[in-house]
Design a protein around this motif. Sequence first.
Motif, PDB file in Angstrom:
ATOM      1  N   PRO A  90       0.824  -1.202   0.000  1.00 39.40           N
ATOM      2  CA  PRO A  90       0.000   0.000   0.000  1.00 39.40           C
ATOM      3  C   PRO A  90       0.866   1.264   0.000  1.00 39.40           C
ATOM      4  CG  PRO A  90      -0.063  -1.078   2.151  1.00 39.40           C
ATOM      5  CD  PRO A  90       0.723  -1.959   1.244  1.00 39.40           C
ATOM      6  N   GLN A  91       0.269   2.382  -0.372  1.00 35.14           N
ATOM      7  CA  GLN A  91       1.002   3.642  -0.443  1.00 35.14           C
ATOM      8  C   GLN A  91       1.547   4.042   0.923  1.00 35.14           C
ATOM      9  OE1 GLN A  91      -1.179   6.866  -2.169  1.00 35.14           O
ATOM     10  NE2 GLN A  91       0.439   8.341  -1.824  1.00 35.14           N
ATOM     11  N   GLU A  92       0.767   3.844   1.962  1.00 37.67           N
ATOM     12  CA  GLU A  92       1.202   4.192   3.316  1.00 37.67           C
ATOM     13  C   GLU A  92       1.086   2.964   4.212  1.00 37.67           C
ATOM     14  OE1 GLU A  92      -1.203   7.493   4.517  1.00 37.67           O
ATOM     15  OE2 GLU A  92       0.077   8.910   3.463  1.00 37.67           O
ATOM     16  N   GLU A  93       2.088   2.795   5.062  1.00 43.60           N
ATOM     17  CA  GLU A  93       2.086   1.695   6.017  1.00 43.60           C
ATOM     18  C   GLU A  93       2.439   2.243   7.398  1.00 43.60           C
ATOM     19  OE1 GLU A  93       3.523  -2.273   4.193  1.00 43.60           O
ATOM     20  OE2 GLU A  93       4.774  -0.684   3.328  1.00 43.60           O
ATOM     21  N   LEU A  94       1.774   1.721   8.406  1.00 47.81           N
ATOM     22  CA  LEU A  94       2.024   2.117   9.786  1.00 47.81           C
ATOM     23  C   LEU A  94       1.830   0.889  10.654  1.00 47.81           C
ATOM     24  CD1 LEU A  94       2.512   4.410  11.870  1.00 47.81           C
ATOM     25  CD2 LEU A  94       0.028   4.672  11.965  1.00 47.81           C
ATOM     26  N   TYR A  95       2.846   0.551  11.433  1.00 45.30           N
ATOM     27  CA  TYR A  95       2.793  -0.658  12.247  1.00 45.30           C
ATOM     28  C   TYR A  95       3.119  -0.351  13.702  1.00 45.30           C
ATOM     29  CZ  TYR A  95       2.833  -2.886   7.713  1.00 45.30           C
ATOM     30  OH  TYR A  95       2.521  -3.257   6.433  1.00 45.30           O
ATOM     31  N   ASP A  96       2.526  -1.104  14.588  1.00 42.95           N
ATOM     32  CA  ASP A  96       2.825  -1.055  16.015  1.00 42.95           C
ATOM     33  C   ASP A  96       3.945  -2.063  16.249  1.00 42.95           C
ATOM     34  OD1 ASP A  96       2.958  -1.396  18.756  1.00 42.95           O
ATOM     35  OD2 ASP A  96       0.783  -1.362  19.036  1.00 42.95           O
ATOM     36  N   MET A  97       5.164  -1.573  16.349  1.00 43.77           N
ATOM     37  CA  MET A  97       6.329  -2.448  16.436  1.00 43.77           C
ATOM     38  C   MET A  97       6.407  -3.219  17.755  1.00 43.77           C
ATOM     39  SD  MET A  97       7.709  -2.158  13.528  1.00 43.77           S
ATOM     40  CE  MET A  97       9.258  -2.951  13.815  1.00 43.77           C
ATOM     41  N   ILE A  98       5.732  -2.741  18.794  1.00 45.26           N
ATOM     42  CA  ILE A  98       5.726  -3.449  20.078  1.00 45.26           C
ATOM     43  C   ILE A  98       4.766  -4.639  20.018  1.00 45.26           C
ATOM     44  CG2 ILE A  98       5.241  -3.253  22.548  1.00 45.26           C
ATOM     45  CD1 ILE A  98       7.686  -1.616  21.626  1.00 45.26           C
ATOM     46  N   ASN A  99       3.529  -4.384  19.604  1.00 49.05           N
ATOM     47  CA  ASN A  99       2.501  -5.423  19.595  1.00 49.05           C
ATOM     48  C   ASN A  99       2.439  -6.236  18.306  1.00 49.05           C
ATOM     49  OD1 ASN A  99       1.485  -4.801  22.222  1.00 49.05           O
ATOM     50  ND2 ASN A  99       0.586  -2.961  21.321  1.00 49.05           N
ATOM     51  N   ASP A 100       3.105  -5.759  17.256  1.00 48.53           N
ATOM     52  CA  ASP A 100       3.111  -6.446  15.968  1.00 48.53           C
ATOM     53  C   ASP A 100       4.526  -6.419  15.385  1.00 48.53           C
ATOM     54  OD1 ASP A 100       2.389  -7.584  13.534  1.00 48.53           O
ATOM     55  OD2 ASP A 100       1.455  -5.757  12.755  1.00 48.53           O
ATOM     56  N   PRO A 101       5.477  -7.094  16.029  1.00 50.54           N
ATOM     57  CA  PRO A 101       6.876  -7.004  15.587  1.00 50.54           C
ATOM     58  C   PRO A 101       7.121  -7.560  14.185  1.00 50.54           C
ATOM     59  CG  PRO A 101       6.634  -8.727  17.226  1.00 50.54           C
ATOM     60  CD  PRO A 101       5.319  -8.003  17.156  1.00 50.54           C
ATOM     61  N   PHE A 102       6.227  -8.392  13.679  1.00 49.63           N
ATOM     62  CA  PHE A 102       6.402  -8.938  12.333  1.00 49.63           C
ATOM     63  C   PHE A 102       5.705  -8.080  11.270  1.00 49.63           C
ATOM     64  CE2 PHE A 102       6.776 -12.597  15.202  1.00 49.63           C
ATOM     65  CZ  PHE A 102       8.101 -12.908  14.938  1.00 49.63           C
ATOM     66  N   GLN A 103       5.118  -6.964  11.701  1.00 50.17           N
ATOM     67  CA  GLN A 103       4.495  -5.986  10.803  1.00 50.17           C
ATOM     68  C   GLN A 103       3.474  -6.633   9.874  1.00 50.17           C
ATOM     69  OE1 GLN A 103       7.689  -3.835   8.895  1.00 50.17           O
ATOM     70  NE2 GLN A 103       8.786  -3.648  10.811  1.00 50.17           N
ATOM     71  N   LEU A 104       2.491  -7.264  10.479  1.00 44.97           N
ATOM     72  CA  LEU A 104       1.454  -7.948   9.715  1.00 44.97           C
ATOM     73  C   LEU A 104       0.150  -7.158   9.650  1.00 44.97           C
ATOM     74  CD1 LEU A 104       2.012 -11.565  11.085  1.00 44.97           C
ATOM     75  CD2 LEU A 104       2.922 -10.543   8.993  1.00 44.97           C
ATOM     76  N   GLN A 105      -0.086  -6.275  10.605  1.00 51.16           N
ATOM     77  CA  GLN A 105      -1.339  -5.514  10.672  1.00 51.16           C
ATOM     78  C   GLN A 105      -1.059  -4.042  10.369  1.00 51.16           C
ATOM     79  OE1 GLN A 105      -4.451  -6.747  11.196  1.00 51.16           O
ATOM     80  NE2 GLN A 105      -5.164  -4.693  10.783  1.00 51.16           N
ATOM     81  N   ASN A 106      -1.351  -3.628   9.137  1.00 48.27           N
ATOM     82  CA  ASN A 106      -1.140  -2.244   8.731  1.00 48.27           C
ATOM     83  C   ASN A 106      -2.210  -1.359   9.383  1.00 48.27           C
ATOM     84  OD1 ASN A 106      -0.541   0.151   7.479  1.00 48.27           O
ATOM     85  ND2 ASN A 106      -0.963  -0.570   5.417  1.00 48.27           N
ATOM     86  N   LEU A 107      -1.763  -0.372  10.148  1.00 50.04           N
ATOM     87  CA  LEU A 107      -2.676   0.514  10.870  1.00 50.04           C
ATOM     88  C   LEU A 107      -2.905   1.849  10.163  1.00 50.04           C
ATOM     89  CD1 LEU A 107      -1.210  -0.045  14.441  1.00 50.04           C
ATOM     90  CD2 LEU A 107      -3.196  -1.170  13.407  1.00 50.04           C
ATOM     91  N   ALA A 108      -2.373   2.014   8.976  1.00 53.61           N
ATOM     92  CA  ALA A 108      -2.464   3.298   8.276  1.00 53.61           C
ATOM     93  C   ALA A 108      -3.903   3.730   8.029  1.00 53.61           C
ATOM     94  CB  ALA A 108      -1.697   3.238   6.961  1.00 53.61           C
ATOM     95  N   ASP A 109      -4.808   2.806   7.803  1.00 53.92           N
ATOM     96  CA  ASP A 109      -6.206   3.165   7.541  1.00 53.92           C
ATOM     97  C   ASP A 109      -7.088   3.059   8.780  1.00 53.92           C
ATOM     98  OD1 ASP A 109      -5.714   3.715   4.861  1.00 53.92           O
ATOM     99  OD2 ASP A 109      -6.005   1.620   4.284  1.00 53.92           O
ATOM    100  N   ASP A 110      -6.498   2.704   9.900  1.00 53.23           N
ATOM    101  CA  ASP A 110      -7.247   2.576  11.156  1.00 53.23           C
ATOM    102  C   ASP A 110      -7.549   3.978  11.696  1.00 53.23           C
ATOM    103  OD1 ASP A 110      -8.154   2.197  13.749  1.00 53.23           O
ATOM    104  OD2 ASP A 110      -6.707   0.623  14.196  1.00 53.23           O
ATOM    105  N   PRO A 111      -8.825   4.329  11.884  1.00 48.63           N
ATOM    106  CA  PRO A 111      -9.175   5.669  12.367  1.00 48.63           C
ATOM    107  C   PRO A 111      -8.494   6.046  13.689  1.00 48.63           C
ATOM    108  CG  PRO A 111     -11.139   4.504  11.661  1.00 48.63           C
ATOM    109  CD  PRO A 111     -10.012   3.514  11.626  1.00 48.63           C
ATOM    110  N   SER A 112      -8.226   5.078  14.542  1.00 49.92           N
ATOM    111  CA  SER A 112      -7.590   5.401  15.820  1.00 49.92           C
ATOM    112  C   SER A 112      -6.107   5.744  15.661  1.00 49.92           C
ATOM    113  CB  SER A 112      -7.759   4.245  16.818  1.00 49.92           C
ATOM    114  OG  SER A 112      -7.059   3.108  16.372  1.00 49.92           O
ATOM    115  N   SER A 113      -5.535   5.493  14.485  1.00 49.68           N
ATOM    116  CA  SER A 113      -4.117   5.776  14.243  1.00 49.68           C
ATOM    117  C   SER A 113      -3.905   6.999  13.358  1.00 49.68           C
ATOM    118  CB  SER A 113      -3.461   4.563  13.575  1.00 49.68           C
ATOM    119  OG  SER A 113      -3.552   3.434  14.396  1.00 49.68           O
ATOM    120  N   GLN A 114      -4.962   7.686  12.992  1.00 48.27           N
ATOM    121  CA  GLN A 114      -4.842   8.793  12.043  1.00 48.27           C
ATOM    122  C   GLN A 114      -3.973   9.937  12.550  1.00 48.27           C
ATOM    123  OE1 GLN A 114      -5.827   8.534   8.785  1.00 48.27           O
ATOM    124  NE2 GLN A 114      -6.112   6.477   9.579  1.00 48.27           N
TER     125      GLN A 114
END
Length: 64
Positions: A20-44
């Motif tokens: 995807p054009q933008e990627e954002l990951y929670d490196m503490i809770n998702d160290p393998f970067q599997l859940q992209n949070l870029a479109d998650d409203p709580s991460s905006q």
Amino acid sequence: MLADDPDGKKYYDWSFGKRPQEELYDMINDPFQLQNLADDPSSQSIREELKKRLFEELRESQDP
């Protein structure tokens, strides 16, 4: 082929799929970067702050 296997499709996409054009990951809770949070409203707010910092750095370094 892995891409044709319904169970293997997600692994194929993770390895070879278009990113995807933008990627954002929670490196503490998702160290393998599997859940992209870029479109998650709580991460905006985080996404916007990081984008702002990126463009400030690009301007300062005169990077087009």
